[in-house]
Design a protein around this motif. Structure first.
Motif, PDB file in Angstrom:
ATOM      1  N   LEU A  69     -47.430  -1.926 -50.790  1.00  0.00           N
ATOM      2  CA  LEU A  69     -47.594  -1.419 -49.432  1.00  0.00           C
ATOM      3  C   LEU A  69     -46.287  -1.454 -48.630  1.00  0.00           C
ATOM      4  CD1 LEU A  69     -49.462  -0.304 -47.248  1.00  0.00           C
ATOM      5  CD2 LEU A  69     -49.957  -2.668 -46.612  1.00  0.00           C
ATOM      6  N   PRO A  70     -45.493  -2.543 -48.672  1.00  0.00           N
ATOM      7  CA  PRO A  70     -44.239  -2.514 -47.908  1.00  0.00           C
ATOM      8  C   PRO A  70     -43.303  -1.386 -48.350  1.00  0.00           C
ATOM      9  CG  PRO A  70     -44.735  -4.753 -48.567  1.00  0.00           C
ATOM     10  CD  PRO A  70     -45.718  -3.868 -49.261  1.00  0.00           C
ATOM     11  N   THR A  71     -43.290  -1.085 -49.639  1.00  0.00           N
ATOM     12  CA  THR A  71     -42.439  -0.008 -50.137  1.00  0.00           C
ATOM     13  C   THR A  71     -42.939   1.347 -49.640  1.00  0.00           C
ATOM     14  OG1 THR A  71     -41.984  -1.304 -52.111  1.00  0.00           O
ATOM     15  CG2 THR A  71     -41.473   1.038 -52.211  1.00  0.00           C
ATOM     16  N   ARG A  72     -44.239   1.552 -49.704  1.00  0.00           N
ATOM     17  CA  ARG A  72     -44.787   2.822 -49.216  1.00  0.00           C
ATOM     18  C   ARG A  72     -44.530   2.995 -47.718  1.00  0.00           C
ATOM     19  NH1 ARG A  72     -50.776   2.646 -50.908  1.00  0.00           N
ATOM     20  NH2 ARG A  72     -50.329   0.450 -50.846  1.00  0.00           N
ATOM     21  N   LEU A  73     -44.708   1.939 -46.958  1.00  0.00           N
ATOM     22  CA  LEU A  73     -44.478   2.028 -45.510  1.00  0.00           C
ATOM     23  C   LEU A  73     -43.016   2.299 -45.192  1.00  0.00           C
ATOM     24  CD1 LEU A  73     -46.750  -0.844 -44.182  1.00  0.00           C
ATOM     25  CD2 LEU A  73     -47.138   1.610 -43.995  1.00  0.00           C
ATOM     26  N   MET A  75     -40.760   3.690 -47.146  1.00  0.00           N
ATOM     27  CA  MET A  75     -40.365   5.029 -47.582  1.00  0.00           C
ATOM     28  C   MET A  75     -40.852   6.105 -46.615  1.00  0.00           C
ATOM     29  SD  MET A  75     -41.037   4.873 -51.674  1.00  0.00           S
ATOM     30  CE  MET A  75     -40.844   6.625 -51.865  1.00  0.00           C
ATOM     31  N   ARG A  76     -42.012   5.888 -46.056  1.00  0.00           N
ATOM     32  CA  ARG A  76     -42.605   6.918 -45.211  1.00  0.00           C
ATOM     33  C   ARG A  76     -42.133   6.854 -43.763  1.00  0.00           C
ATOM     34  NH1 ARG A  76     -48.762   8.851 -45.345  1.00  0.00           N
ATOM     35  NH2 ARG A  76     -48.455  10.633 -43.992  1.00  0.00           N
ATOM     36  N   PHE A  77     -41.965   5.652 -43.234  1.00  0.00           N
ATOM     37  CA  PHE A  77     -41.732   5.506 -41.799  1.00  0.00           C
ATOM     38  C   PHE A  77     -40.347   4.982 -41.432  1.00  0.00           C
ATOM     39  CE2 PHE A  77     -46.404   4.981 -42.213  1.00  0.00           C
ATOM     40  CZ  PHE A  77     -46.766   6.119 -41.519  1.00  0.00           C
ATOM     41  N   TYR A  78     -39.374   5.046 -42.338  1.00  0.00           N
ATOM     42  CA  TYR A  78     -38.056   4.514 -41.987  1.00  0.00           C
ATOM     43  C   TYR A  78     -37.405   5.220 -40.798  1.00  0.00           C
ATOM     44  CZ  TYR A  78     -35.624   8.292 -44.454  1.00  0.00           C
ATOM     45  OH  TYR A  78     -35.132   9.495 -44.842  1.00  0.00           O
ATOM     46  N   PRO A  79     -37.650   6.516 -40.523  1.00  0.00           N
ATOM     47  CA  PRO A  79     -37.025   7.101 -39.326  1.00  0.00           C
ATOM     48  C   PRO A  79     -37.527   6.492 -38.015  1.00  0.00           C
ATOM     49  CG  PRO A  79     -37.648   8.840 -40.848  1.00  0.00           C
ATOM     50  CD  PRO A  79     -38.261   7.572 -41.350  1.00  0.00           C
ATOM     51  N   ALA A  80     -38.667   5.812 -38.046  1.00  0.00           N
ATOM     52  CA  ALA A  80     -39.201   5.212 -36.818  1.00  0.00           C
ATOM     53  C   ALA A  80     -38.308   4.091 -36.289  1.00  0.00           C
ATOM     54  CB  ALA A  80     -40.609   4.686 -37.069  1.00  0.00           C
ATOM     55  N   PHE A 114     -31.019  -8.390 -38.281  1.00  0.00           N
ATOM     56  CA  PHE A 114     -30.962  -9.465 -39.272  1.00  0.00           C
ATOM     57  C   PHE A 114     -32.282  -9.741 -39.974  1.00  0.00           C
ATOM     58  CE2 PHE A 114     -27.296 -10.599 -36.513  1.00  0.00           C
ATOM     59  CZ  PHE A 114     -26.325 -10.376 -37.463  1.00  0.00           C
ATOM     60  N   ALA A 115     -33.374  -9.134 -39.520  1.00  0.00           N
ATOM     61  CA  ALA A 115     -34.646  -9.272 -40.230  1.00  0.00           C
ATOM     62  C   ALA A 115     -35.121  -7.926 -40.767  1.00  0.00           C
ATOM     63  CB  ALA A 115     -35.702  -9.876 -39.312  1.00  0.00           C
ATOM     64  N   GLY A 116     -34.950  -6.873 -40.000  1.00  0.00           N
ATOM     65  CA  GLY A 116     -35.445  -5.560 -40.411  1.00  0.00           C
ATOM     66  C   GLY A 116     -34.723  -4.990 -41.618  1.00  0.00           C
ATOM     67  N   VAL A 117     -33.407  -5.074 -41.614  1.00  0.00           N
ATOM     68  CA  VAL A 117     -32.626  -4.517 -42.727  1.00  0.00           C
ATOM     69  C   VAL A 117     -32.919  -5.259 -44.036  1.00  0.00           C
ATOM     70  CG1 VAL A 117     -30.301  -4.055 -43.589  1.00  0.00           C
ATOM     71  CG2 VAL A 117     -30.858  -3.581 -41.200  1.00  0.00           C
ATOM     72  N   PRO A 118     -32.919  -6.597 -44.047  1.00  0.00           N
ATOM     73  CA  PRO A 118     -33.269  -7.267 -45.316  1.00  0.00           C
ATOM     74  C   PRO A 118     -34.696  -6.969 -45.782  1.00  0.00           C
ATOM     75  CG  PRO A 118     -32.128  -8.787 -43.879  1.00  0.00           C
ATOM     76  CD  PRO A 118     -32.402  -7.566 -43.071  1.00  0.00           C
ATOM     77  N   LEU A 119     -35.626  -6.831 -44.852  1.00  0.00           N
ATOM     78  CA  LEU A 119     -36.998  -6.509 -45.258  1.00  0.00           C
ATOM     79  C   LEU A 119     -37.083  -5.137 -45.911  1.00  0.00           C
ATOM     80  CD1 LEU A 119     -39.103  -7.936 -42.298  1.00  0.00           C
ATOM     81  CD2 LEU A 119     -39.041  -8.746 -44.657  1.00  0.00           C
ATOM     82  N   VAL A 122     -35.646  -5.484 -49.415  1.00  0.00           N
ATOM     83  CA  VAL A 122     -36.600  -6.144 -50.311  1.00  0.00           C
ATOM     84  C   VAL A 122     -37.720  -5.186 -50.676  1.00  0.00           C
ATOM     85  CG1 VAL A 122     -38.363  -7.973 -50.400  1.00  0.00           C
ATOM     86  CG2 VAL A 122     -36.063  -8.491 -49.609  1.00  0.00           C
ATOM     87  N   SER A 123     -38.173  -4.391 -49.715  1.00  0.00           N
ATOM     88  CA  SER A 123     -39.253  -3.442 -50.021  1.00  0.00           C
ATOM     89  C   SER A 123     -38.797  -2.389 -51.030  1.00  0.00           C
ATOM     90  CB  SER A 123     -39.758  -2.778 -48.743  1.00  0.00           C
ATOM     91  OG  SER A 123     -38.841  -1.823 -48.277  1.00  0.00           O
ATOM     92  N   ALA A 124     -37.511  -2.072 -51.044  1.00  0.00           N
ATOM     93  CA  ALA A 124     -37.009  -1.116 -52.031  1.00  0.00           C
ATOM     94  C   ALA A 124     -37.031  -1.711 -53.437  1.00  0.00           C
ATOM     95  CB  ALA A 124     -35.585  -0.685 -51.672  1.00  0.00           C
ATOM     96  N   TYR A 125     -36.832  -2.999 -53.549  1.00  0.00           N
ATOM     97  CA  TYR A 125     -36.773  -3.644 -54.858  1.00  0.00           C
ATOM     98  C   TYR A 125     -38.120  -4.194 -55.321  1.00  0.00           C
ATOM     99  CZ  TYR A 125     -31.742  -3.247 -55.074  1.00  0.00           C
ATOM    100  OH  TYR A 125     -30.467  -2.744 -55.151  1.00  0.00           O
ATOM    101  N   LEU A 126     -39.128  -4.195 -54.480  1.00  0.00           N
ATOM    102  CA  LEU A 126     -40.434  -4.731 -54.875  1.00  0.00           C
ATOM    103  C   LEU A 126     -41.028  -4.056 -56.110  1.00  0.00           C
ATOM    104  CD1 LEU A 126     -42.396  -5.525 -51.598  1.00  0.00           C
ATOM    105  CD2 LEU A 126     -41.727  -7.088 -53.397  1.00  0.00           C
ATOM    106  N   PRO A 127     -40.984  -2.739 -56.249  1.00  0.00           N
ATOM    107  CA  PRO A 127     -41.537  -2.145 -57.467  1.00  0.00           C
ATOM    108  C   PRO A 127     -40.833  -2.619 -58.743  1.00  0.00           C
ATOM    109  CG  PRO A 127     -41.244  -0.460 -55.812  1.00  0.00           C
ATOM    110  CD  PRO A 127     -40.593  -1.693 -55.282  1.00  0.00           C
TER     111      PRO A 127
END
Length: 135
Positions: A69-73, A75-80, A114-119, A122-127
């Motif tokens: 779910l973090p990866t899907r979110l 990927m879909r909503f990063y422009p937000a 400092f929290a958003g970018v690392p998250l 991590v979501s990119a590497y979760l799969p």
């Protein structure tokens, strides 16, 4: 020779130091800078890093497993994330405690950086982490 007055030369007025930015201004600018840097970094991750992992993501879905779910979110909503600088300004204008408004905006901007970018990273590497754990 000329006669000098007994009192000496006229006194020059002392130069006043230029006033620096206020503490509130520094906090607000820190929050805005942090949120803009986070938005740029997350946008680069979304536009560059996620397409490079496209093969891994398709292999993941071919196995019949959904992406985390973090990866899907992400990927879909990063422009937000570009709403973060506006939110920092909104926090500065609407925070309930008037004395801590600028500090809250600054802390918000720093947290997005400092929290958003690392998250997002991590979501990119979760799969890949899940694929490796399945092996």
């Amino acid at each position: 020779m000329t006669d000098l007055p007994a009192s000496g030369p006229p006194a020059l007025p002392r130069a006043q130091p230029a006033p620096g930015p206020s503490r509130d201004t520094v906090w607000l600018l820190t929050g805005l800078a942090g949120s803009v840097l986070a938005a740029v970094a997350i946008t680069v991750i979304g536009m560059v890093l996620y397409p490079q992992f496209a093969d891994t993501f398709t292999a993941f879905t071919l196995r019949g497993t959904d992406l985390p779910l973090p990866t899907r979110l992400a990927m879909r909503f990063y422009p937000a994330i570009w709403l973060a600088p506006a939110l920092a300004l909104l926090i500065r204008l609407c925070w309930p405690g008037k004395a801590s408004r600028a500090i809250a905006a600054g802390v918000f901007g720093l947290l997005t950086l400092f929290a958003g970018v690392p998250l997002v990273l991590v979501s990119a590497y979760l799969p890949m982490i899940q694929l490796m754990s399945a092996l």
